[in-house]
Design a protein around this motif. Structure first.
Motif, PDB file in Angstrom:
ATOM      1  N   GLU A  75      42.701  45.617  38.400  1.00 14.05           N
ATOM      2  CA  GLU A  75      42.774  45.882  36.954  1.00 14.05           C
ATOM      3  C   GLU A  75      42.260  44.685  36.165  1.00 14.05           C
ATOM      4  O   GLU A  75      41.551  44.851  35.166  1.00 14.05           O
ATOM      5  N   ARG A  76      42.625  43.483  36.620  1.00 10.52           N
ATOM      6  CA  ARG A  76      42.144  42.284  35.933  1.00 10.52           C
ATOM      7  C   ARG A  76      40.636  42.163  36.080  1.00 10.52           C
ATOM      8  O   ARG A  76      39.950  41.728  35.159  1.00 10.52           O
ATOM      9  N   TYR A  82      39.787  38.619  35.753  1.00 12.66           N
ATOM     10  CA  TYR A  82      39.990  38.203  37.139  1.00 12.66           C
ATOM     11  C   TYR A  82      39.447  36.791  37.343  1.00 12.66           C
ATOM     12  O   TYR A  82      38.388  36.455  36.826  1.00 12.66           O
ATOM     13  N   GLY A  83      40.203  35.984  38.093  1.00 12.24           N
ATOM     14  CA  GLY A  83      39.748  34.627  38.370  1.00 12.24           C
ATOM     15  C   GLY A  83      40.166  33.640  37.292  1.00 12.24           C
ATOM     16  O   GLY A  83      39.807  32.481  37.327  1.00 12.24           O
ATOM     17  N   THR A  84      40.954  34.146  36.297  1.00 12.26           N
ATOM     18  CA  THR A  84      41.480  33.278  35.259  1.00 12.26           C
ATOM     19  C   THR A  84      42.976  33.106  35.501  1.00 12.26           C
ATOM     20  O   THR A  84      43.692  34.094  35.671  1.00 12.26           O
ATOM     21  N   ARG A  87      48.664  31.355  33.931  1.00 19.20           N
ATOM     22  CA  ARG A  87      49.554  30.350  33.352  1.00 19.20           C
ATOM     23  C   ARG A  87      48.832  29.447  32.373  1.00 19.20           C
ATOM     24  O   ARG A  87      49.300  29.231  31.258  1.00 19.20           O
ATOM     25  N   CYS A  88      47.722  28.862  32.810  1.00 16.46           N
ATOM     26  CA  CYS A  88      47.060  27.858  31.973  1.00 16.46           C
ATOM     27  C   CYS A  88      45.757  28.382  31.376  1.00 16.46           C
ATOM     28  O   CYS A  88      45.160  27.729  30.527  1.00 16.46           O
ATOM     29  N   GLY A  89      45.303  29.567  31.817  1.00 17.80           N
ATOM     30  CA  GLY A  89      44.072  30.122  31.276  1.00 17.80           C
ATOM     31  C   GLY A  89      42.813  29.496  31.852  1.00 17.80           C
ATOM     32  O   GLY A  89      41.698  29.847  31.475  1.00 17.80           O
ATOM     33  N   GLY A  90      42.994  28.563  32.767  1.00 19.58           N
ATOM     34  CA  GLY A  90      41.846  27.912  33.406  1.00 19.58           C
ATOM     35  C   GLY A  90      41.281  28.761  34.529  1.00 19.58           C
ATOM     36  O   GLY A  90      41.892  29.758  34.927  1.00 19.58           O
ATOM     37  N   GLY A  93      39.774  28.554  41.430  1.00 20.79           N
ATOM     38  CA  GLY A  93      38.674  28.173  42.320  1.00 20.79           C
ATOM     39  C   GLY A  93      38.223  29.308  43.221  1.00 20.79           C
ATOM     40  O   GLY A  93      39.021  30.141  43.640  1.00 20.79           O
ATOM     41  N   ALA A  94      36.914  29.350  43.504  1.00 20.02           N
ATOM     42  CA  ALA A  94      36.334  30.406  44.337  1.00 20.02           C
ATOM     43  C   ALA A  94      36.940  30.403  45.734  1.00 20.02           C
ATOM     44  O   ALA A  94      37.201  31.465  46.307  1.00 20.02           O
ATOM     45  N   GLU A  95      37.202  29.213  46.270  1.00 18.44           N
ATOM     46  CA  GLU A  95      37.780  29.131  47.609  1.00 18.44           C
ATOM     47  C   GLU A  95      39.183  29.722  47.642  1.00 18.44           C
ATOM     48  O   GLU A  95      39.569  30.382  48.598  1.00 18.44           O
ATOM     49  N   ARG A  96      39.926  29.450  46.576  1.00 16.51           N
ATOM     50  CA  ARG A  96      41.292  29.987  46.485  1.00 16.51           C
ATOM     51  C   ARG A  96      41.255  31.512  46.381  1.00 16.51           C
ATOM     52  O   ARG A  96      42.036  32.210  47.003  1.00 16.51           O
ATOM     53  N   LEU A  97      40.319  32.032  45.582  1.00 18.81           N
ATOM     54  CA  LEU A  97      40.189  33.490  45.439  1.00 18.81           C
ATOM     55  C   LEU A  97      39.735  34.132  46.746  1.00 18.81           C
ATOM     56  O   LEU A  97      40.095  35.267  47.047  1.00 18.81           O
ATOM     57  N   ASP A  98      38.934  33.382  47.515  1.00 17.08           N
ATOM     58  CA  ASP A  98      38.498  33.881  48.818  1.00 17.08           C
ATOM     59  C   ASP A  98      39.691  34.047  49.753  1.00 17.08           C
ATOM     60  O   ASP A  98      39.823  35.050  50.446  1.00 17.08           O
ATOM     61  N   ALA A  99      40.567  33.039  49.741  1.00 13.90           N
ATOM     62  CA  ALA A  99      41.714  33.049  50.634  1.00 13.90           C
ATOM     63  C   ALA A  99      42.805  33.989  50.124  1.00 13.90           C
ATOM     64  O   ALA A  99      43.455  34.682  50.902  1.00 13.90           O
ATOM     65  N   LEU A 100      43.014  34.001  48.814  1.00 13.19           N
ATOM     66  CA  LEU A 100      44.098  34.790  48.207  1.00 13.19           C
ATOM     67  C   LEU A 100      43.533  35.635  47.063  1.00 13.19           C
ATOM     68  O   LEU A 100      43.712  35.297  45.900  1.00 13.19           O
ATOM     69  N   PRO A 101      42.868  36.739  47.389  1.00  8.54           N
ATOM     70  CA  PRO A 101      42.178  37.516  46.340  1.00  8.54           C
ATOM     71  C   PRO A 101      43.105  38.054  45.252  1.00  8.54           C
ATOM     72  O   PRO A 101      42.641  38.332  44.152  1.00  8.54           O
ATOM     73  N   ALA A 102      44.406  38.177  45.544  1.00  3.75           N
ATOM     74  CA  ALA A 102      45.317  38.759  44.548  1.00  3.75           C
ATOM     75  C   ALA A 102      46.058  37.700  43.738  1.00  3.75           C
ATOM     76  O   ALA A 102      46.920  38.021  42.935  1.00  3.75           O
ATOM     77  N   THR A 103      45.721  36.428  43.938  1.00  2.00           N
ATOM     78  CA  THR A 103      46.465  35.369  43.269  1.00  2.00           C
ATOM     79  C   THR A 103      46.265  35.408  41.745  1.00  2.00           C
ATOM     80  O   THR A 103      45.226  35.845  41.256  1.00  2.00           O
ATOM     81  N   THR A 104      47.314  34.984  41.015  1.00  2.00           N
ATOM     82  CA  THR A 104      47.239  35.006  39.549  1.00  2.00           C
ATOM     83  C   THR A 104      47.251  33.599  38.958  1.00  2.00           C
ATOM     84  O   THR A 104      47.207  33.439  37.750  1.00  2.00           O
ATOM     85  N   THR A 105      47.353  32.591  39.825  1.00  2.86           N
ATOM     86  CA  THR A 105      47.413  31.225  39.310  1.00  2.86           C
ATOM     87  C   THR A 105      46.403  30.324  40.006  1.00  2.86           C
ATOM     88  O   THR A 105      46.057  30.545  41.168  1.00  2.86           O
TER      89      THR A 105
END
Ligand SMILES: [Zn+2]
Length: 113
Positions: A75-76, A82-84, A87-90, A93-105
């Motif tokens: 949905e994001r 997505y990828g924002t 918490r901080c709106g920043g 990282g692409a590597e983090r999204l690769d490892a944890l595609p559903a992460t929100t922080t």
């Protein structure tokens, strides 16, 4: 780095297979324990079954939560957020999204938790 939509779809596919497998395993445990007459506290085998059942149920709940997280991520993605970091709106990282595609922080907010 792969396309986030593909990655989310792939992860979702894996996770729903896992949910299905765990669901069947849990049903199997419940079915087989229905045939044994002993109660959990006095029957050592019953206690093992109860333990396994609790473990599988916990895994199942975890996998269902992952599915919900992946749906929220889709949905994001559709909404363009997505990828924002929520918490901080920043940017996350692409590597983090690769490892944890559903992460929100982002990693900094996750570390701070
Ligand atoms: Zn952040």
């Amino acid at each position: 780095m792969s396309d986030p939509a593909d990655r989310l779809a792939a992860r979702r596919g894996e996770t729903s297979h896992l949910v299905e497998a765990l669901d069947q395993r849990l049903a199997g445990i419940i079915e087989s324990s229905a045939y044994s007459a002993g109660d959990d506290e006095h029957d050592p085998e019953g206690a093992t079954v109860a333990f396994e059942r609790a473990q599988v149920a916990a895994l199942l709940e975890q996998s269902r939560a992952e599915l919900r997280a992946l749906d929220a991520a889709s949905e994001r993605l559709a909404a363009g957020t997505y990828g924002t970091c929520l918490r901080c709106g920043g940017p996350i990282g692409a590597e983090r999204l690769d490892a944890l595609p559903a992460t929100t922080t982002c990693i900094r907010c996750a570390d701070r938790r």
